[in-house]
Design a protein around this motif. Structure first.
Motif, PDB file in Angstrom:
ATOM      1  N   LEU A  26      22.097  12.292 -11.403  1.00 52.63           N
ATOM      2  CA  LEU A  26      22.800  11.545 -12.450  1.00 52.63           C
ATOM      3  C   LEU A  26      21.822  10.771 -13.328  1.00 52.63           C
ATOM      4  O   LEU A  26      21.970  10.727 -14.559  1.00 52.63           O
ATOM      5  CB  LEU A  26      23.801  10.580 -11.810  1.00 52.63           C
ATOM      6  CG  LEU A  26      25.021  11.205 -11.129  1.00 52.63           C
ATOM      7  CD1 LEU A  26      25.829  10.126 -10.419  1.00 52.63           C
ATOM      8  CD2 LEU A  26      25.891  11.931 -12.138  1.00 52.63           C
ATOM      9  N   ALA A  27      20.817  10.173 -12.695  1.00 62.57           N
ATOM     10  CA  ALA A  27      19.836   9.399 -13.459  1.00 62.57           C
ATOM     11  C   ALA A  27      19.053  10.294 -14.402  1.00 62.57           C
ATOM     12  O   ALA A  27      18.755   9.900 -15.539  1.00 62.57           O
ATOM     13  CB  ALA A  27      18.886   8.686 -12.496  1.00 62.57           C
ATOM     14  N   LEU A  28      18.725  11.500 -13.959  1.00 66.98           N
ATOM     15  CA  LEU A  28      17.976  12.419 -14.810  1.00 66.98           C
ATOM     16  C   LEU A  28      18.795  12.821 -16.028  1.00 66.98           C
ATOM     17  O   LEU A  28      18.299  12.785 -17.167  1.00 66.98           O
ATOM     18  CB  LEU A  28      17.585  13.657 -14.004  1.00 66.98           C
ATOM     19  CG  LEU A  28      16.787  14.727 -14.753  1.00 66.98           C
ATOM     20  CD1 LEU A  28      15.453  14.170 -15.233  1.00 66.98           C
ATOM     21  CD2 LEU A  28      16.566  15.947 -13.867  1.00 66.98           C
ATOM     22  N   VAL A  29      20.052  13.183 -15.814  1.00 70.73           N
ATOM     23  CA  VAL A  29      20.906  13.625 -16.920  1.00 70.73           C
ATOM     24  C   VAL A  29      21.159  12.480 -17.900  1.00 70.73           C
ATOM     25  O   VAL A  29      20.958  12.629 -19.116  1.00 70.73           O
ATOM     26  CB  VAL A  29      22.237  14.183 -16.374  1.00 70.73           C
ATOM     27  CG1 VAL A  29      23.197  14.489 -17.526  1.00 70.73           C
ATOM     28  CG2 VAL A  29      21.986  15.441 -15.547  1.00 70.73           C
ATOM     29  N   VAL A  30      21.597  11.350 -17.377  1.00 66.97           N
ATOM     30  CA  VAL A  30      21.931  10.219 -18.257  1.00 66.97           C
ATOM     31  C   VAL A  30      20.672   9.638 -18.889  1.00 66.97           C
ATOM     32  O   VAL A  30      20.669   9.275 -20.072  1.00 66.97           O
ATOM     33  CB  VAL A  30      22.693   9.142 -17.458  1.00 66.97           C
ATOM     34  CG1 VAL A  30      22.941   7.906 -18.321  1.00 66.97           C
ATOM     35  CG2 VAL A  30      24.015   9.704 -16.944  1.00 66.97           C
ATOM     36  N   GLY A  31      19.581   9.551 -18.118  1.00 65.50           N
ATOM     37  CA  GLY A  31      18.337   9.004 -18.665  1.00 65.50           C
ATOM     38  C   GLY A  31      17.799   9.838 -19.810  1.00 65.50           C
ATOM     39  O   GLY A  31      17.352   9.296 -20.831  1.00 65.50           O
ATOM     40  N   LEU A  32      17.831  11.162 -19.659  1.00 68.49           N
ATOM     41  CA  LEU A  32      17.377  12.030 -20.746  1.00 68.49           C
ATOM     42  C   LEU A  32      18.263  11.899 -21.979  1.00 68.49           C
ATOM     43  O   LEU A  32      17.767  11.792 -23.111  1.00 68.49           O
ATOM     44  CB  LEU A  32      17.357  13.486 -20.274  1.00 68.49           C
ATOM     45  CG  LEU A  32      16.192  13.909 -19.380  1.00 68.49           C
ATOM     46  CD1 LEU A  32      16.435  15.302 -18.811  1.00 68.49           C
ATOM     47  CD2 LEU A  32      14.874  13.875 -20.160  1.00 68.49           C
ATOM     48  N   ALA A  33      19.577  11.918 -21.751  1.00 66.02           N
ATOM     49  CA  ALA A  33      20.503  11.823 -22.889  1.00 66.02           C
ATOM     50  C   ALA A  33      20.355  10.483 -23.599  1.00 66.02           C
ATOM     51  O   ALA A  33      20.300  10.426 -24.842  1.00 66.02           O
ATOM     52  CB  ALA A  33      21.938  12.011 -22.399  1.00 66.02           C
ATOM     53  N   ASN A  34      20.291   9.416 -22.844  1.00 67.20           N
ATOM     54  CA  ASN A  34      20.150   8.090 -23.459  1.00 67.20           C
ATOM     55  C   ASN A  34      18.810   7.932 -24.157  1.00 67.20           C
ATOM     56  O   ASN A  34      18.701   7.262 -25.197  1.00 67.20           O
ATOM     57  CB  ASN A  34      20.298   6.997 -22.402  1.00 67.20           C
ATOM     58  CG  ASN A  34      21.745   6.690 -22.075  1.00 67.20           C
ATOM     59  OD1 ASN A  34      22.662   7.212 -22.712  1.00 67.20           O
ATOM     60  ND2 ASN A  34      21.961   5.858 -21.079  1.00 67.20           N
ATOM     61  N   GLY A  35      17.769   8.525 -23.587  1.00 71.45           N
ATOM     62  CA  GLY A  35      16.450   8.351 -24.160  1.00 71.45           C
ATOM     63  C   GLY A  35      16.211   9.155 -25.414  1.00 71.45           C
ATOM     64  O   GLY A  35      15.494   8.712 -26.321  1.00 71.45           O
ATOM     65  N   VAL A  36      16.818  10.342 -25.494  1.00 74.50           N
ATOM     66  CA  VAL A  36      16.549  11.236 -26.619  1.00 74.50           C
ATOM     67  C   VAL A  36      17.590  11.110 -27.727  1.00 74.50           C
ATOM     68  O   VAL A  36      17.243  11.186 -28.916  1.00 74.50           O
ATOM     69  CB  VAL A  36      16.484  12.700 -26.119  1.00 74.50           C
ATOM     70  CG1 VAL A  36      16.340  13.667 -27.293  1.00 74.50           C
ATOM     71  CG2 VAL A  36      15.324  12.882 -25.150  1.00 74.50           C
ATOM     72  N   LEU A  37      18.857  10.917 -27.358  1.00 69.96           N
ATOM     73  CA  LEU A  37      19.943  10.949 -28.337  1.00 69.96           C
ATOM     74  C   LEU A  37      20.455   9.539 -28.632  1.00 69.96           C
ATOM     75  O   LEU A  37      21.118   8.922 -27.784  1.00 69.96           O
ATOM     76  CB  LEU A  37      21.087  11.820 -27.806  1.00 69.96           C
ATOM     77  CG  LEU A  37      20.695  13.256 -27.407  1.00 69.96           C
ATOM     78  CD1 LEU A  37      21.867  13.959 -26.736  1.00 69.96           C
ATOM     79  CD2 LEU A  37      20.212  14.027 -28.615  1.00 69.96           C
ATOM     80  N   PRO A  38      20.175   8.994 -29.800  1.00 67.36           N
ATOM     81  CA  PRO A  38      20.616   7.632 -30.130  1.00 67.36           C
ATOM     82  C   PRO A  38      22.127   7.448 -30.058  1.00 67.36           C
ATOM     83  O   PRO A  38      22.602   6.377 -29.660  1.00 67.36           O
ATOM     84  CB  PRO A  38      20.105   7.433 -31.561  1.00 67.36           C
ATOM     85  CG  PRO A  38      18.960   8.381 -31.695  1.00 67.36           C
ATOM     86  CD  PRO A  38      19.331   9.575 -30.855  1.00 67.36           C
ATOM     87  N   LEU A  39      22.903   8.474 -30.444  1.00 71.00           N
ATOM     88  CA  LEU A  39      24.358   8.345 -30.402  1.00 71.00           C
ATOM     89  C   LEU A  39      24.852   8.202 -28.958  1.00 71.00           C
ATOM     90  O   LEU A  39      25.749   7.404 -28.674  1.00 71.00           O
ATOM     91  CB  LEU A  39      25.014   9.560 -31.063  1.00 71.00           C
ATOM     92  CG  LEU A  39      24.900   9.641 -32.587  1.00 71.00           C
ATOM     93  CD1 LEU A  39      25.501  10.948 -33.101  1.00 71.00           C
ATOM     94  CD2 LEU A  39      25.610   8.454 -33.235  1.00 71.00           C
ATOM     95  N   VAL A  40      24.269   8.971 -28.054  1.00 73.40           N
ATOM     96  CA  VAL A  40      24.638   8.858 -26.640  1.00 73.40           C
ATOM     97  C   VAL A  40      24.210   7.501 -26.100  1.00 73.40           C
ATOM     98  O   VAL A  40      24.944   6.867 -25.339  1.00 73.40           O
ATOM     99  CB  VAL A  40      23.995  10.002 -25.822  1.00 73.40           C
ATOM    100  CG1 VAL A  40      24.277   9.824 -24.332  1.00 73.40           C
ATOM    101  CG2 VAL A  40      24.515  11.347 -26.299  1.00 73.40           C
TER     102      VAL A  40
END
Length: 271
Positions: A92-106
């Motif tokens: 979960l941390a990998l998925v959410v961390g990547l999305a939060n880190g790369v995608l400003p909207l997320v």
């Protein structure tokens, strides 16, 4: 030479690291010997022979009721819960961390929620987990997930955001879309940081596991410790605590070795 510039060699560093443990063992041995000399029935500081006998009984003799070797049964049960809980939390941390880190909207959508979840004391919601998920394995695993995943999410998000902006610009210049930025640029660089995050989360994960097992379980290291405490069986409790500590150290060192072997480029920078 100034003290801050003195670096011990490998042998000296090993000796210096071992000395505190030897001092603790010596102090315990002397204190236990003194208490047992004053009162042979003292249970607070059992002698080494008493603890060795307890380990032999728990680990190498079949239990009269169940026929199991209790210490190994407890170890397997706890490690299964710990592995599943930390594994789910890391994913979960990998998925959410990547999305939060790369995608400003997320990040704008999920970052406040993740921050709020990371502030909730996990042990405070343990009764809720038992009510919602029951007293079985799921509630114990969920406590570990809820207790460790949000912190790892925040850490990985920050690690992704710290990646050089030039890399993101270059890969987009070469025609990469958002998915390719995540999988080809961010993911390979964040995997070793994920292992570091898991290592840092192992301490809290063990805490949540022991707490859950102590309250509602029929096997496990935490269950056994809280079961025998009513008999003041320190000769069992202390070896169990030492065993948990050794397991935690072993898992941590295995993760450290895996990180060094799988990602030598990351560790070459002094991480």
């Amino acid at each position: 030479m100034r003290l801050i510039n003195r670096t011990p060699g490998r042998l000296a560093a090993t000796a210096l690291g071992v000395l505190p443990f030897l001092a603790i063992l010596l102090f315990y041995g002397l204190a236990s010997q003194q208490r047992l000399a004053d009162n042979p029935n003292d249970k607070l500081l059992p002698g080494m022979t008493q603890m060795a006998a307890a380990v032999d009984r728990m680990a190498f003799e079949e239990d009269r009721r169940s026929g199991d070797y209790l210490m190994w049964e407890d170890t397997v049960a706890s490690l299964e819960r710990l592995g599943l809980g930390v594994g789910v939390a890391a994913l979960l941390a990998l998925v959410v961390g990547l999305a939060n880190g790369v995608l400003p909207l997320v990040r704008a959508h999920l970052a406040p929620l993740v921050s709020a979840l990371s502030m909730i004391p996990p042990l405070a919601i343990l009764p809720i987990l038992f009510i919602v998920f029951g007293l079985g394995e799921l509630s114990k695993v969920m406590l570990i997930v809820i207790g460790t995943a949000p912190i790892m999410m925040r850490d990985l998000t920050q690690r992704v955001r710290e990646l050089p902006a030039e890399q993101r610009i270059k890969i987009q210049t070469l025609g990469a879309n958002s998915w390719q930025v995540i999988t080809r640029m961010a993911l390979p660089q964040v995997l070793p940081r994920l292992i570091d995050a898991v290592r840092l989360s192992l301490g809290p994960a063990w805490l949540f596991l022991i707490a859950a097992e102590a309250i509602a379980s029929t096997e496990g290291l935490g269950y056994r410790i809280f079961l025998v405490r009513r008999y003041l069986a320190m000769e069992v409790i202390l070896p169990y605590v030492i065993w948990i500590t050794l397991l935690a150290i072993l898992i941590d060192q295995c993760l450290r070795l895996a990180n060094r072997r799988l990602f030598p480029w990351y560790n070459a920078g002094g991480h």
